[in-house]
Write a protein that holds these residues in place. Structure first.
Motif, PDB file in Angstrom:
ATOM      1  N   GLY A  54      50.368  43.841  37.875  1.00  0.00           N
ATOM      2  CA  GLY A  54      50.676  44.944  36.970  1.00  0.00           C
ATOM      3  C   GLY A  54      49.516  45.332  36.081  1.00  0.00           C
ATOM      4  N   HIS A  55      48.416  44.583  36.162  1.00  0.00           N
ATOM      5  CA  HIS A  55      47.243  44.856  35.339  1.00  0.00           C
ATOM      6  C   HIS A  55      46.043  45.251  36.195  1.00  0.00           C
ATOM      7  CE1 HIS A  55      49.290  43.374  31.771  1.00  0.00           C
ATOM      8  NE2 HIS A  55      49.743  42.405  32.536  1.00  0.00           N
ATOM      9  N   GLY A  56      46.316  45.739  37.411  1.00  0.00           N
ATOM     10  CA  GLY A  56      45.250  46.267  38.253  1.00  0.00           C
ATOM     11  C   GLY A  56      44.493  45.264  39.088  1.00  0.00           C
ATOM     12  N   HIS A  57      45.022  44.082  39.294  1.00  0.00           N
ATOM     13  CA  HIS A  57      44.353  43.083  40.129  1.00  0.00           C
ATOM     14  C   HIS A  57      45.086  42.971  41.462  1.00  0.00           C
ATOM     15  CE1 HIS A  57      41.663  41.511  37.048  1.00  0.00           C
ATOM     16  NE2 HIS A  57      42.668  41.629  36.204  1.00  0.00           N
ATOM     17  N   PRO A  58      44.482  43.466  42.560  1.00  0.00           N
ATOM     18  CA  PRO A  58      45.166  43.371  43.857  1.00  0.00           C
ATOM     19  C   PRO A  58      45.318  41.924  44.334  1.00  0.00           C
ATOM     20  CG  PRO A  58      42.949  44.245  44.128  1.00  0.00           C
ATOM     21  CD  PRO A  58      43.213  44.141  42.647  1.00  0.00           C
ATOM     22  N   MET A  59      44.372  41.065  44.004  1.00  0.00           N
ATOM     23  CA  MET A  59      44.482  39.631  44.285  1.00  0.00           C
ATOM     24  C   MET A  59      45.012  39.018  42.999  1.00  0.00           C
ATOM     25  SD  MET A  59      43.155  39.423  47.350  1.00  0.00           S
ATOM     26  CE  MET A  59      42.174  38.052  47.849  1.00  0.00           C
ATOM     27  N   ASP A  60      46.326  38.919  42.887  1.00  0.00           N
ATOM     28  CA  ASP A  60      46.944  38.741  41.573  1.00  0.00           C
ATOM     29  C   ASP A  60      47.481  37.359  41.256  1.00  0.00           C
ATOM     30  OD1 ASP A  60      49.061  38.818  43.399  1.00  0.00           O
ATOM     31  OD2 ASP A  60      50.406  39.718  41.939  1.00  0.00           O
ATOM     32  N   ASP A  61      47.506  36.424  42.190  1.00  0.00           N
ATOM     33  CA  ASP A  61      48.149  35.141  41.917  1.00  0.00           C
ATOM     34  C   ASP A  61      47.475  34.387  40.771  1.00  0.00           C
ATOM     35  OD1 ASP A  61      50.023  35.623  43.841  1.00  0.00           O
ATOM     36  OD2 ASP A  61      49.187  34.262  45.319  1.00  0.00           O
ATOM     37  N   VAL A  62      46.148  34.286  40.820  1.00  0.00           N
ATOM     38  CA  VAL A  62      45.393  33.608  39.765  1.00  0.00           C
ATOM     39  C   VAL A  62      44.143  34.435  39.487  1.00  0.00           C
ATOM     40  CG1 VAL A  62      44.229  31.477  39.058  1.00  0.00           C
ATOM     41  CG2 VAL A  62      46.147  31.362  40.642  1.00  0.00           C
ATOM     42  N   VAL A  63      43.913  34.766  38.231  1.00  0.00           N
ATOM     43  CA  VAL A  63      42.691  35.471  37.830  1.00  0.00           C
ATOM     44  C   VAL A  63      41.989  34.583  36.807  1.00  0.00           C
ATOM     45  CG1 VAL A  63      41.690  37.548  36.828  1.00  0.00           C
ATOM     46  CG2 VAL A  63      43.757  37.720  38.231  1.00  0.00           C
ATOM     47  N   VAL A  64      40.796  34.108  37.192  1.00  0.00           N
ATOM     48  CA  VAL A  64      40.018  33.187  36.363  1.00  0.00           C
ATOM     49  C   VAL A  64      38.760  33.913  35.923  1.00  0.00           C
ATOM     50  CG1 VAL A  64      38.872  30.937  36.278  1.00  0.00           C
ATOM     51  CG2 VAL A  64      40.854  31.263  37.770  1.00  0.00           C
ATOM     52  N   GLU A  65      38.405  33.768  34.653  1.00  0.00           N
ATOM     53  CA  GLU A  65      37.173  34.373  34.161  1.00  0.00           C
ATOM     54  C   GLU A  65      36.193  33.259  33.810  1.00  0.00           C
ATOM     55  OE1 GLU A  65      36.033  38.167  31.468  1.00  0.00           O
ATOM     56  OE2 GLU A  65      37.443  36.767  30.583  1.00  0.00           O
ATOM     57  N   PHE A  66      34.956  33.421  34.291  1.00  0.00           N
ATOM     58  CA  PHE A  66      33.892  32.453  34.047  1.00  0.00           C
ATOM     59  C   PHE A  66      32.822  33.108  33.186  1.00  0.00           C
ATOM     60  CE2 PHE A  66      35.762  31.383  38.104  1.00  0.00           C
ATOM     61  CZ  PHE A  66      35.891  30.009  38.039  1.00  0.00           C
ATOM     62  N   GLU A  67      32.095  32.283  32.457  1.00  0.00           N
ATOM     63  CA  GLU A  67      30.950  32.795  31.695  1.00  0.00           C
ATOM     64  C   GLU A  67      29.759  31.889  31.952  1.00  0.00           C
ATOM     65  OE1 GLU A  67      30.021  34.777  27.435  1.00  0.00           O
ATOM     66  OE2 GLU A  67      31.417  33.117  27.436  1.00  0.00           O
ATOM     67  N   ASP A  68      28.629  32.521  32.304  1.00  0.00           N
ATOM     68  CA  ASP A  68      27.386  31.791  32.495  1.00  0.00           C
ATOM     69  C   ASP A  68      26.247  32.614  31.900  1.00  0.00           C
ATOM     70  OD1 ASP A  68      26.960  33.810  34.349  1.00  0.00           O
ATOM     71  OD2 ASP A  68      27.113  32.509  36.097  1.00  0.00           O
ATOM     72  N   THR A  69      25.024  32.312  32.258  1.00  0.00           N
ATOM     73  CA  THR A  69      23.880  33.017  31.669  1.00  0.00           C
ATOM     74  C   THR A  69      23.863  34.503  32.018  1.00  0.00           C
ATOM     75  OG1 THR A  69      22.510  32.370  33.560  1.00  0.00           O
ATOM     76  CG2 THR A  69      22.429  30.957  31.603  1.00  0.00           C
ATOM     77  N   ALA A  70      24.506  34.886  33.112  1.00  0.00           N
ATOM     78  CA  ALA A  70      24.559  36.293  33.520  1.00  0.00           C
ATOM     79  C   ALA A  70      25.685  37.053  32.821  1.00  0.00           C
ATOM     80  CB  ALA A  70      24.732  36.399  35.029  1.00  0.00           C
ATOM     81  N   GLY A  71      26.556  36.370  32.118  1.00  0.00           N
ATOM     82  CA  GLY A  71      27.672  37.012  31.420  1.00  0.00           C
ATOM     83  C   GLY A  71      29.013  36.565  31.977  1.00  0.00           C
ATOM     84  N   LYS A  72      30.028  37.387  31.749  1.00  0.00           N
ATOM     85  CA  LYS A  72      31.387  37.062  32.195  1.00  0.00           C
ATOM     86  C   LYS A  72      31.620  37.594  33.605  1.00  0.00           C
ATOM     87  CE  LYS A  72      33.326  37.154  27.574  1.00  0.00           C
ATOM     88  NZ  LYS A  72      34.290  37.791  26.674  1.00  0.00           N
ATOM     89  N   ARG A  73      32.283  36.784  34.436  1.00  0.00           N
ATOM     90  CA  ARG A  73      32.606  37.175  35.805  1.00  0.00           C
ATOM     91  C   ARG A  73      34.051  36.802  36.117  1.00  0.00           C
ATOM     92  NH1 ARG A  73      30.539  33.745  39.059  1.00  0.00           N
ATOM     93  NH2 ARG A  73      29.877  32.289  37.500  1.00  0.00           N
ATOM     94  N   PRO A  74      34.824  37.727  36.687  1.00  0.00           N
ATOM     95  CA  PRO A  74      36.195  37.397  37.081  1.00  0.00           C
ATOM     96  C   PRO A  74      36.249  36.861  38.515  1.00  0.00           C
ATOM     97  CG  PRO A  74      35.857  39.729  37.319  1.00  0.00           C
ATOM     98  CD  PRO A  74      34.572  39.156  36.762  1.00  0.00           C
TER      99      PRO A  74
END
Length: 86
Positions: A54-74
Protein backbone atom coordinates in the motif's frame (compact mmCIF):
# COMPACT_ATOMS: atom_id res chain seq x y z
CA UNK A 1 -20.19 8.30 3.25
CA UNK A 2 -17.26 6.73 1.46
CA UNK A 3 -16.56 3.12 2.45
CA UNK A 4 -13.05 2.62 3.77
CA UNK A 5 -10.81 0.00 2.21
CA UNK A 6 -8.99 -2.20 4.68
CA UNK A 7 -6.20 -4.64 3.89
CA UNK A 8 -6.71 -8.29 4.78
CA UNK A 9 -4.48 -9.51 7.59
CA UNK A 10 -1.54 -11.58 6.38
CA UNK A 11 -2.16 -13.90 9.31
CA UNK A 12 -5.42 -14.91 7.63
CA UNK A 13 -4.08 -15.28 4.09
CA UNK A 14 -0.41 -16.12 4.51
CA UNK A 15 -0.49 -19.76 5.56
CA UNK A 16 2.84 -21.52 6.03
CA UNK A 17 4.65 -18.81 4.06
CA UNK A 18 3.74 -16.31 6.74
CA UNK A 19 5.63 -18.34 9.36
CA UNK A 20 8.71 -18.37 7.12
CA UNK A 21 8.29 -14.64 6.50
CA UNK A 22 8.34 -14.09 10.27
CA UNK A 23 11.74 -15.79 10.43
CA UNK A 24 13.16 -13.51 7.73
CA UNK A 25 11.71 -10.41 9.42
CA UNK A 26 13.16 -11.52 12.77
CA UNK A 27 16.62 -11.81 11.20
CA UNK A 28 16.53 -8.21 9.93
CA UNK A 29 14.97 -6.90 13.15
CA UNK A 30 17.82 -8.49 15.12
CA UNK A 31 20.35 -6.72 12.90
CA UNK A 32 18.40 -3.47 13.39
CA UNK A 33 18.38 -3.78 17.18
CA UNK A 34 22.07 -4.69 17.28
CA UNK A 35 22.92 -1.89 14.80
CA UNK A 36 24.74 -4.40 12.59
CA UNK A 37 25.17 -5.41 8.97
CA UNK A 38 22.97 -8.10 7.48
CA UNK A 39 24.38 -10.95 5.38
CA UNK A 40 25.30 -9.83 1.89
CA UNK A 41 24.93 -6.11 2.65
CA UNK A 42 27.63 -3.57 3.39
CA UNK A 43 25.44 -1.08 5.24
CA UNK A 44 23.95 -1.13 8.72
CA UNK A 45 20.23 -1.89 9.01
CA UNK A 46 18.37 1.31 9.94
CA UNK A 47 14.72 0.31 9.35
CA UNK A 48 12.54 -2.73 8.74
CA UNK A 49 8.96 -2.65 7.45
CA UNK A 50 6.57 -5.43 6.43
CA UNK A 51 3.62 -5.66 4.04
CA UNK A 52 4.28 -2.37 2.25
CA UNK A 53 2.28 -2.89 -0.98
CA UNK A 54 0.00 0.00 0.00
CA UNK A 55 3.05 2.27 0.12
CA UNK A 56 4.27 1.68 -3.43
CA UNK A 57 6.57 -1.31 -2.93
CA UNK A 58 5.82 -4.10 -5.44
CA UNK A 59 8.14 -6.45 -3.50
CA UNK A 60 6.27 -5.84 -0.28
CA UNK A 61 6.84 -8.67 2.21
CA UNK A 62 9.93 -7.13 3.84
CA UNK A 63 11.44 -3.70 3.12
CA UNK A 64 14.81 -3.14 4.80
CA UNK A 65 16.74 0.12 4.66
CA UNK A 66 20.53 0.13 4.97
CA UNK A 67 22.93 3.01 5.46
CA UNK A 68 26.58 3.01 4.46
CA UNK A 69 29.12 5.52 3.14
CA UNK A 70 27.08 5.94 -0.07
CA UNK A 71 23.92 6.86 1.88
CA UNK A 72 20.61 5.09 2.46
CA UNK A 73 19.58 2.15 0.28
CA UNK A 74 16.32 0.16 0.36
CA UNK A 75 16.10 -3.61 -0.09
CA UNK A 76 12.60 -4.83 -0.89
CA UNK A 77 11.99 -8.58 -0.66
CA UNK A 78 9.21 -10.95 -1.60
CA UNK A 79 9.64 -13.88 0.80
CA UNK A 80 8.71 -17.34 -0.46
CA UNK A 81 9.23 -20.74 1.10
CA UNK A 82 9.81 -22.32 -2.33
CA UNK A 83 10.23 -21.22 -5.94
CA UNK A 84 7.49 -22.09 -8.41
CA UNK A 85 7.96 -21.28 -12.10
CA UNK A 86 4.82 -21.49 -14.20
Amino acid sequence: MTPSIKATSTELTGGAGFTYEDTVVAYYLTALLREEHAAGQSGVVISVAVQQSGHGHPMDDVVVEFEDTAGKRPLALQVKRSLRIT
